[in-house]
Write a protein that holds these residues in place. Structure first.
Motif, mmCIF file in Angstrom:
data_model
loop_
_atom_site.group_PDB
_atom_site.id
_atom_site.type_symbol
_atom_site.label_atom_id
_atom_site.label_comp_id
_atom_site.label_asym_id
_atom_site.label_seq_id
_atom_site.Cartn_x
_atom_site.Cartn_y
_atom_site.Cartn_z
ATOM 1 N N ASN A 74 39.028 40.243 40.039
ATOM 2 C CA ASN A 74 37.836 39.609 40.619
ATOM 3 C C ASN A 74 37.541 40.173 42.011
ATOM 4 O OD1 ASN A 74 39.886 38.333 41.955
ATOM 5 N ND2 ASN A 74 39.273 36.238 41.455
ATOM 6 N N ARG A 75 38.030 41.356 42.269
ATOM 7 C CA ARG A 75 37.742 42.078 43.512
ATOM 8 C C ARG A 75 37.435 43.523 43.138
ATOM 9 N NH1 ARG A 75 37.916 37.552 44.857
ATOM 10 N NH2 ARG A 75 39.327 36.456 46.251
ATOM 11 N N THR A 138 35.387 30.300 32.341
ATOM 12 C CA THR A 138 35.747 29.875 33.700
ATOM 13 C C THR A 138 36.242 28.435 33.677
ATOM 14 O OG1 THR A 138 34.977 29.271 35.920
ATOM 15 C CG2 THR A 138 33.288 29.363 34.255
ATOM 16 N N ILE A 139 37.300 28.184 34.444
ATOM 17 C CA ILE A 139 37.769 26.798 34.546
ATOM 18 C C ILE A 139 36.717 25.959 35.286
ATOM 19 C CG2 ILE A 139 40.226 27.403 34.517
ATOM 20 C CD1 ILE A 139 40.214 26.731 37.590
ATOM 21 N N ASP A 140 35.827 26.611 36.041
ATOM 22 C CA ASP A 140 34.870 25.867 36.884
ATOM 23 C C ASP A 140 33.740 25.215 36.085
ATOM 24 O OD1 ASP A 140 36.394 26.946 38.941
ATOM 25 O OD2 ASP A 140 34.987 28.590 39.318
ATOM 26 N N MET A 182 40.375 22.771 41.943
ATOM 27 C CA MET A 182 39.478 23.923 42.065
ATOM 28 C C MET A 182 38.080 23.585 41.533
ATOM 29 S SD MET A 182 41.729 27.254 41.133
ATOM 30 C CE MET A 182 42.732 28.077 42.364
ATOM 31 N N GLY A 183 37.266 24.619 41.380
ATOM 32 C CA GLY A 183 35.918 24.410 40.839
ATOM 33 C C GLY A 183 34.825 25.120 41.614
ATOM 34 N N ARG A 184 35.218 25.774 42.722
ATOM 35 C CA ARG A 184 34.246 26.444 43.603
ATOM 36 C C ARG A 184 33.135 25.487 44.022
ATOM 37 N NH1 ARG A 184 32.074 32.130 42.088
ATOM 38 N NH2 ARG A 184 31.394 30.973 40.271
ATOM 39 N N GLU A 235 37.529 21.383 45.714
ATOM 40 C CA GLU A 235 37.683 22.303 46.860
ATOM 41 C C GLU A 235 36.355 22.590 47.575
ATOM 42 O OE1 GLU A 235 39.182 26.095 45.441
ATOM 43 O OE2 GLU A 235 37.523 26.339 44.025
ATOM 44 N N ARG A 257 36.821 32.282 50.342
ATOM 45 C CA ARG A 257 37.846 31.575 49.585
ATOM 46 C C ARG A 257 37.899 30.119 50.044
ATOM 47 N NH1 ARG A 257 43.889 33.409 49.917
ATOM 48 N NH2 ARG A 257 43.000 35.481 49.784
ATOM 49 N N HIS A 284 46.478 27.239 41.509
ATOM 50 C CA HIS A 284 46.404 28.095 40.325
ATOM 51 C C HIS A 284 47.131 27.537 39.105
ATOM 52 C CE1 HIS A 284 44.992 30.772 43.472
ATOM 53 N NE2 HIS A 284 44.373 31.423 42.511
ATOM 54 N N ARG A 287 44.866 27.271 36.292
ATOM 55 C CA ARG A 287 44.405 28.461 35.576
ATOM 56 C C ARG A 287 45.469 29.024 34.642
ATOM 57 N NH1 ARG A 287 41.456 31.765 39.925
ATOM 58 N NH2 ARG A 287 42.780 33.463 39.249
HETATM 59 O O1 F6P Z 1 36.549 30.674 39.577
HETATM 60 C C1 F6P Z 1 37.834 30.241 39.268
HETATM 61 C C2 F6P Z 1 38.608 29.928 40.505
HETATM 62 O O2 F6P Z 1 39.889 29.471 40.135
HETATM 63 C C3 F6P Z 1 37.939 28.922 41.447
HETATM 64 O O3 F6P Z 1 38.042 27.600 40.989
HETATM 65 C C4 F6P Z 1 38.643 29.213 42.744
HETATM 66 O O4 F6P Z 1 37.846 28.863 43.851
HETATM 67 C C5 F6P Z 1 38.845 30.704 42.685
HETATM 68 O O5 F6P Z 1 38.769 31.075 41.315
HETATM 69 C C6 F6P Z 1 40.164 31.164 43.249
HETATM 70 O O6 F6P Z 1 40.186 32.554 43.187
HETATM 71 P P1 F6P Z 1 41.479 33.423 43.520
HETATM 72 O O7 F6P Z 1 42.369 33.388 42.312
HETATM 73 O O8 F6P Z 1 40.930 34.768 43.791
HETATM 74 O O9 F6P Z 1 42.135 32.789 44.708
#
Ligand code: F6P
Length: 360
Positions: A74-75, A138-140, A182-184, A235, A257, A284, A287
């Motif tokens: 994701n980067r 996505t878990i979000d 989590m959940g953004r 979050e 983040r 995490h 996830r």
């Molecule tokens: O989008 C999924 C997620 O787990 C979000 O809920 C969380 O904000 C983000 O990814 C965390 O990302 P990373 O694993 O890069 O810290």
């Protein structure tokens, strides 16, 4: 027509990725088609291409296995998200190189399994000429066009289990226990887990909170002889007029983040109520691990439907859970806005009906 389908997983990992890979590869194989896993996200399509042939016999045990056997990212160059609901256009050179890699591997279609970032890229690759189909991960649960993304229910089960466990300590010690999930920028995990776990206070990004309201909820419980309180905080929740709480100053490709709002809320509750409070950040754990039963079924249906779309030549679409069945929507519809928790109706009304404090 015989097909050679590429399968790519992008963005953060999530329970059920392998279950989708399995379902796509199995359904494709039953039609006599080949499947090729692209390793390390879209990057694996670039020189030197990195891929993993997915034979029928290699698919055993994938249904229940967490993470992704293909790896993900994701980067990097393929990050399309640049903040709350906004996305970046990829340079045309990168799109061209990706299409060249797709052609070099002899692929006829690509199944992209990802969240809003990866599927924004999928849309751009589609516009560039790659026949692509998306699968919502996505878990979000913040992707539009589908009622549920896969991985969400697994994360909610994890968070609900955490609430159940925190409840016993809260009760034994007469404490306030705060769980940060989590959940953004969407409060789906907090809302579902909070209701499922019987939380007393649920704070979500969609409803800005004020501490007076939380204080009152705790005081009302004390007045009823209930000496403990469970608070679930997403979050991305923030005080009315306040900023998002971020866990570090790191901003990668414009995406901040999130994290730390749980500790902030806990500290403030202690000061304001004089009660002992503790914070637990689930992080995490949400996830990881095996997908739940519901997610396994969803992933399997999504994978089979993705292959159906390829067979029908319906590209530029994302498979979707439409309430009664799995169908599809355009990728554009899926990524044009974030799907957040409606502040009227649904679970918000249910929570309010039960006297849950939502912080407003
Ligand atoms: O989008 C999924 C997620 O787990 C979000 O809920 C969380 O904000 C983000 O990814 C965390 O990302 P990373 O694993 O890069 O810290």
């Amino acid at each position: 027509m015989s097909q050679r389908i590429g399968i790519v997983t992008g963005g953060g990992d999530c329970p059920g990725l392998n279950a989708v890979i399995r379902a796509v590869a199995k359904s494709a194989s039953r039609r006599g088609w080949e499947s090729l896993g692209i390793v390390g996200g879209y990057q694996g399509l670039l020189e030197p291409q990195q891929c993993l042939p997915l034979e029928y016999r290699d698919l055993d045990g994938l249904l229940a296995r967490g993470g992704t056997i293909l790896g993900t990212a994701n980067r990097g160059a393929f990050s399309a998200k640049v903040g709350h609901g906004t996305s970046r256009r990829l340079p045309s050179q990168l799109l061209g190189d990706t299409k060249a890699g797709f052609d070099k591997l002899g692929l006829t279609a690509l199944v992209s399994i990802g969240g809003d970032g990866s599927l924004s890229i999928a849309q751009q690759l589609f516009e560039y000429g790659i026949p692509i189909v998306g699968v919502p991960k996505t878990i979000d649960n913040d992707l539009a066009g589908t009622i549920f993304t896969f991985g969400f229910e697994s994360a909610v089960c994890c968070a609900t289990d955490a609430i159940d466990r925190l409840q016993t300590t809260a009760e034994s010690h007469n404490r306030v226990m705060v769980l940060e999930v989590m959940g953004r920028y969407a409060g789906w995990i907090a809302m579902y887990a909070g209701v499922a776990g019987g939380a007393d206070v649920i704070l979500i990004p969609e409803i800005p909170f004020c501490f007076e309201s939380i204080e009152k909820a705790i005081a009302d419980r004390e007045a009823m002889g209930k000496r403990f309180t469970i608070v679930v905080v997403a979050e991305g929740a923030r005080q009315t007029g306040g900023e998002f709480v971020t866990s570090s100053s790191e901003v990668s490709q414009g995406e901040t983040r999130l994290g730390g709002v749980g500790a902030f809320v806990t500290h403030e509750i202690e000061i304001r109520t004089g009660k002992e409070a503790r914070c637990c950040v689930l992080g995490h754990l949400q996830r990881g691990g095996s997908p739940t039963t519901f997610d396994r079924v969803l992933c399997t249906s999504f994978g089979a439907e993705a292959v159906e779309l390829v067979a029908r030549g319906e590209f530029g679409r994302m498979v979707a859970f439409l309430g009664t069945h799995v169908g599809s929507v355009t990728l554009l519809d899926a990524v044009e806005h974030l799907k957040t928790v409606p502040t009227k109706g649904g679970l918000v009304d249910t929570a309010r009906a039960l006297g849950v404090c939502l912080g407003d």
